[in-house]
Design an enzyme around this catalytic site. Structure first.
Site, PDB file in Angstrom:
ATOM      1  N   GLN A  81       0.834  -1.187   0.000  1.00 10.17           N
ATOM      2  CA  GLN A  81       0.000   0.000   0.000  1.00 10.17           C
ATOM      3  C   GLN A  81       0.878   1.249   0.000  1.00 10.17           C
ATOM      4  O   GLN A  81       2.018   1.225   0.451  1.00 10.17           O
ATOM      5  CB  GLN A  81      -0.923   0.019   1.235  1.00 10.17           C
ATOM      6  CG  GLN A  81      -1.881  -1.144   1.319  1.00 10.17           C
ATOM      7  CD  GLN A  81      -1.275  -2.355   2.028  1.00 10.17           C
ATOM      8  OE1 GLN A  81      -0.071  -2.514   2.134  1.00 10.17           O
ATOM      9  NE2 GLN A  81      -2.134  -3.241   2.499  1.00 10.17           N
ATOM     10  N   VAL A  82       0.344   2.342  -0.500  1.00 10.65           N
ATOM     11  CA  VAL A  82       1.093   3.597  -0.637  1.00 10.65           C
ATOM     12  C   VAL A  82       1.789   3.974   0.666  1.00 10.65           C
ATOM     13  O   VAL A  82       2.956   4.360   0.661  1.00 10.65           O
ATOM     14  CB  VAL A  82       0.161   4.742  -1.116  1.00 10.65           C
ATOM     15  CG1 VAL A  82       0.879   6.079  -1.096  1.00 10.65           C
ATOM     16  CG2 VAL A  82      -0.381   4.446  -2.503  1.00 10.65           C
TER      17      VAL A  82
END
Length: 183
Positions: free
Chosen positions: A75-76
């Site tokens: 995830q970012v």
């Protein structure tokens, strides 16, 4: 009797000539990194993997080589950790979902951002196009093109199509890693 001899020989090899190595596995969320590590470690494939939060560590044994796998969240909010966990490892594995063409531009940008770090300059890179069992998958050549891997120079790089679900090409992945265990 032959089984006992083989077991004893493997145990002696492990006891006296064991090699340890570290690899970091990165890639965007939902690429199948955790499933891949689970299957490499001899566990069963599961469809319902929960997203990795920060990282998981799993050990994989192949012959006399013990491979510590650092599976990082995709995830970012976790991508800024990638470089830190990739320093001083024997290899970096970048996993992509070969059936998700729309994610390739982001995957390419994240990969090239990671590889631009001077601290990772000489670390071999293995790109795995996971989910090769799916019909709409990209070929290895398409993944190489989409990730602009030909632009990556001054580092050893390989790319394989794999399937954690079907266990396709996982032996080749382990052989590639073991070959880099002494580096």
């Amino acid at each position: 009797m032959a089984g006992l001899f083989t077991w004893l020989w493997d145990w002696l090899l492990w006891l006296f000539w064991a090699t340890e190595m570290d690899v970091t596995i990165v890639g965007l969320q939902n690429a199948g990194k955790t499933s891949l590590v689970r299957v490499l470690a001899g566990q069963e494939f599961t469809v319902d993997s929960i997203p990795t939060v920060a990282f998981n560590k799993k050990e994989v044994k192949k012959g006399h080589v013990s491979i510590r796998c650092w599976d990082l969240g995709g995830q970012v909010k976790f991508r800024n950790m990638w470089e830190r966990y990739c320093r001083d490892v024997n290899a970096i594995i970048f996993v992509v979902d070969a059936a998700d063409r729309d994610s390739m531009p982001v995957a390419k940008d994240e990969l090239h951002t990671l590889l631009a770090n001077e601290s990772l300059a000489s670390i071999p890179l293995l790109v795995l196009a996971n989910k090769s069992d799916l019909r709409q998958k990209m070929t290895v050549d398409e993944v190489i093109e989409a990730l602009n891997l030909k632009k990556v120079t001054h580092r050893e790089i390989s790319c394989y199509g794999v399937s954690a679900k079907e266990e396709t090409n996982l032996e080749a992945v382990l052989q590639w890693l073991v070959a880099r265990s002494g580096k």
